[in-house]
Enzyme design. Structure first.
Site, PDB file in Angstrom:
ATOM      1  N   ASN A  79      -7.152  -5.911  -4.789  1.00 43.16           N
ATOM      2  CA  ASN A  79      -6.797  -5.332  -6.083  1.00 43.16           C
ATOM      3  C   ASN A  79      -6.947  -6.390  -7.158  1.00 43.16           C
ATOM      4  O   ASN A  79      -6.702  -7.581  -6.916  1.00 43.16           O
ATOM      5  CB  ASN A  79      -5.353  -4.834  -6.084  1.00 43.16           C
ATOM      6  CG  ASN A  79      -5.188  -3.545  -5.305  1.00 43.16           C
ATOM      7  OD1 ASN A  79      -6.148  -2.826  -5.051  1.00 43.16           O
ATOM      8  ND2 ASN A  79      -3.963  -3.241  -4.932  1.00 43.16           N
TER       9      ASN A  79
ATOM     10  N   ARG B 130      -7.910   0.060  -0.499  1.00 42.36           N
ATOM     11  CA  ARG B 130      -8.240  -1.169   0.234  1.00 42.36           C
ATOM     12  C   ARG B 130      -8.268  -0.954   1.738  1.00 42.36           C
ATOM     13  O   ARG B 130      -9.199  -1.387   2.420  1.00 42.36           O
ATOM     14  CB  ARG B 130      -7.257  -2.287  -0.106  1.00 42.36           C
ATOM     15  CG  ARG B 130      -7.380  -2.792  -1.527  1.00 42.36           C
ATOM     16  CD  ARG B 130      -6.364  -3.838  -1.836  1.00 42.36           C
ATOM     17  NE  ARG B 130      -5.025  -3.258  -1.676  1.00 42.36           N
ATOM     18  CZ  ARG B 130      -3.914  -3.964  -1.577  1.00 42.36           C
ATOM     19  NH1 ARG B 130      -3.956  -5.269  -1.609  1.00 42.36           N
ATOM     20  NH2 ARG B 130      -2.747  -3.374  -1.454  1.00 42.36           N
TER      21      ARG B 130
END
Length: 117
Positions: free
Chosen positions: A64, A46
Protein backbone atom coordinates in the site's frame (compact mmCIF):
# COMPACT_ATOMS: atom_id res chain seq x y z
CA UNK A 1 61.06 -48.88 -24.12
CA UNK A 2 58.81 -45.87 -24.80
CA UNK A 3 57.44 -43.81 -21.97
CA UNK A 4 53.76 -43.11 -21.60
CA UNK A 5 53.13 -39.41 -21.59
CA UNK A 6 49.36 -39.42 -21.35
CA UNK A 7 46.85 -40.92 -19.03
CA UNK A 8 45.15 -43.99 -20.29
CA UNK A 9 41.77 -42.39 -19.55
CA UNK A 10 42.54 -39.48 -21.92
CA UNK A 11 43.33 -41.90 -24.74
CA UNK A 12 40.14 -43.86 -24.15
CA UNK A 13 38.06 -40.69 -23.91
CA UNK A 14 39.30 -39.52 -27.31
CA UNK A 15 38.18 -42.75 -28.96
CA UNK A 16 34.52 -41.98 -28.40
CA UNK A 17 32.43 -39.12 -29.65
CA UNK A 18 31.32 -37.12 -26.69
CA UNK A 19 28.17 -35.06 -26.84
CA UNK A 20 27.85 -32.15 -24.57
CA UNK A 21 24.56 -31.51 -22.86
CA UNK A 22 22.61 -28.82 -24.68
CA UNK A 23 22.65 -25.58 -22.79
CA UNK A 24 19.28 -24.64 -21.40
CA UNK A 25 17.99 -21.37 -22.64
CA UNK A 26 17.09 -18.99 -19.89
CA UNK A 27 13.49 -17.82 -20.18
CA UNK A 28 13.04 -14.20 -21.14
CA UNK A 29 12.31 -12.28 -17.94
CA UNK A 30 11.02 -8.74 -17.48
CA UNK A 31 10.26 -6.63 -14.40
CA UNK A 32 7.34 -4.22 -14.23
CA UNK A 33 6.04 -1.77 -11.66
CA UNK A 34 2.36 -0.86 -11.57
CA UNK A 35 0.68 1.83 -9.49
CA UNK A 36 -2.98 0.91 -9.12
CA UNK A 37 -5.22 3.87 -8.30
CA UNK A 38 -8.82 3.93 -7.17
CA UNK A 39 -10.59 2.30 -4.24
CA UNK A 40 -7.99 -0.48 -3.79
CA UNK A 41 -7.09 -0.38 -0.10
CA UNK A 42 -9.20 -2.22 2.46
CA UNK A 43 -10.59 -4.72 -0.06
CA UNK A 44 -7.91 -7.44 0.14
CA UNK A 45 -6.05 -6.26 -2.94
CA UNK A 46 -2.54 -7.08 -1.64
CA UNK A 47 -3.38 -10.61 -0.49
CA UNK A 48 -5.30 -11.41 -3.68
CA UNK A 49 -2.52 -10.00 -5.86
CA UNK A 50 0.09 -12.00 -3.97
CA UNK A 51 -1.85 -15.26 -4.39
CA UNK A 52 -2.40 -14.56 -8.08
CA UNK A 53 1.31 -13.78 -8.66
CA UNK A 54 2.43 -16.92 -6.82
CA UNK A 55 0.01 -19.03 -8.89
CA UNK A 56 1.61 -17.62 -12.05
CA UNK A 57 5.17 -18.18 -10.80
CA UNK A 58 6.04 -14.48 -10.62
CA UNK A 59 8.50 -12.90 -8.21
CA UNK A 60 8.35 -9.48 -6.54
CA UNK A 61 6.14 -7.68 -4.05
CA UNK A 62 3.00 -5.62 -3.45
CA UNK A 63 2.38 -2.83 -0.92
CA UNK A 64 0.00 0.00 0.00
CA UNK A 65 1.09 3.58 -0.60
CA UNK A 66 0.30 6.64 1.54
CA UNK A 67 -1.95 8.21 -1.10
CA UNK A 68 -4.39 5.26 -1.07
CA UNK A 69 -3.00 3.47 -4.12
CA UNK A 70 -1.24 0.09 -4.34
CA UNK A 71 2.22 -0.52 -5.82
CA UNK A 72 3.09 -3.86 -7.43
CA UNK A 73 6.54 -4.88 -8.67
CA UNK A 74 6.70 -8.22 -10.43
CA UNK A 75 9.17 -10.05 -12.63
CA UNK A 76 8.83 -13.13 -14.74
CA UNK A 77 7.83 -14.21 -18.26
CA UNK A 78 6.03 -11.52 -20.28
CA UNK A 79 2.87 -13.62 -20.70
CA UNK A 80 2.45 -14.10 -16.94
CA UNK A 81 3.13 -10.39 -16.37
CA UNK A 82 0.45 -9.48 -18.90
CA UNK A 83 -2.02 -11.74 -17.08
CA UNK A 84 -1.20 -10.14 -13.73
CA UNK A 85 -1.61 -6.67 -15.18
CA UNK A 86 -4.99 -7.63 -16.63
CA UNK A 87 -6.00 -8.90 -13.19
CA UNK A 88 -4.76 -5.67 -11.55
CA UNK A 89 -6.99 -3.65 -13.89
CA UNK A 90 -10.01 -5.39 -12.32
CA UNK A 91 -8.76 -6.32 -8.85
CA UNK A 92 -10.61 -8.45 -6.30
CA UNK A 93 -14.30 -8.10 -5.50
CA UNK A 94 -14.95 -4.75 -3.88
CA UNK A 95 -12.08 -2.96 -5.61
CA UNK A 96 -12.77 -0.10 -7.99
CA UNK A 97 -9.68 0.37 -10.12
CA UNK A 98 -9.56 3.70 -11.93
CA UNK A 99 -6.10 3.58 -13.46
CA UNK A 100 -2.98 1.40 -13.70
CA UNK A 101 0.30 3.25 -14.33
CA UNK A 102 2.98 0.93 -15.80
CA UNK A 103 6.75 1.37 -15.67
CA UNK A 104 9.37 -1.16 -16.80
CA UNK A 105 12.34 -1.73 -14.48
CA UNK A 106 15.62 -3.66 -14.66
CA UNK A 107 15.40 -7.30 -13.53
CA UNK A 108 16.62 -7.83 -9.95
CA UNK A 109 16.31 -11.60 -9.61
CA UNK A 110 13.91 -11.82 -6.67
CA UNK A 111 13.27 -15.29 -5.27
CA UNK A 112 9.64 -15.01 -4.12
CA UNK A 113 6.56 -12.80 -4.08
CA UNK A 114 5.65 -11.05 -0.85
CA UNK A 115 3.31 -8.53 0.71
CA UNK A 116 5.21 -5.55 2.08
CA UNK A 117 3.95 -3.28 4.82
Amino acid sequence: MARRTRNRSEIIARRFVSRQQPTRMQPFVERWRWIIQGHVQGVGFRASCSRRALDMGLKGWVRNLQDGSVEVQAEGPPIALAELRAWCEKGPLGAQVQRVKPCQLPVRGDDWFEVRY
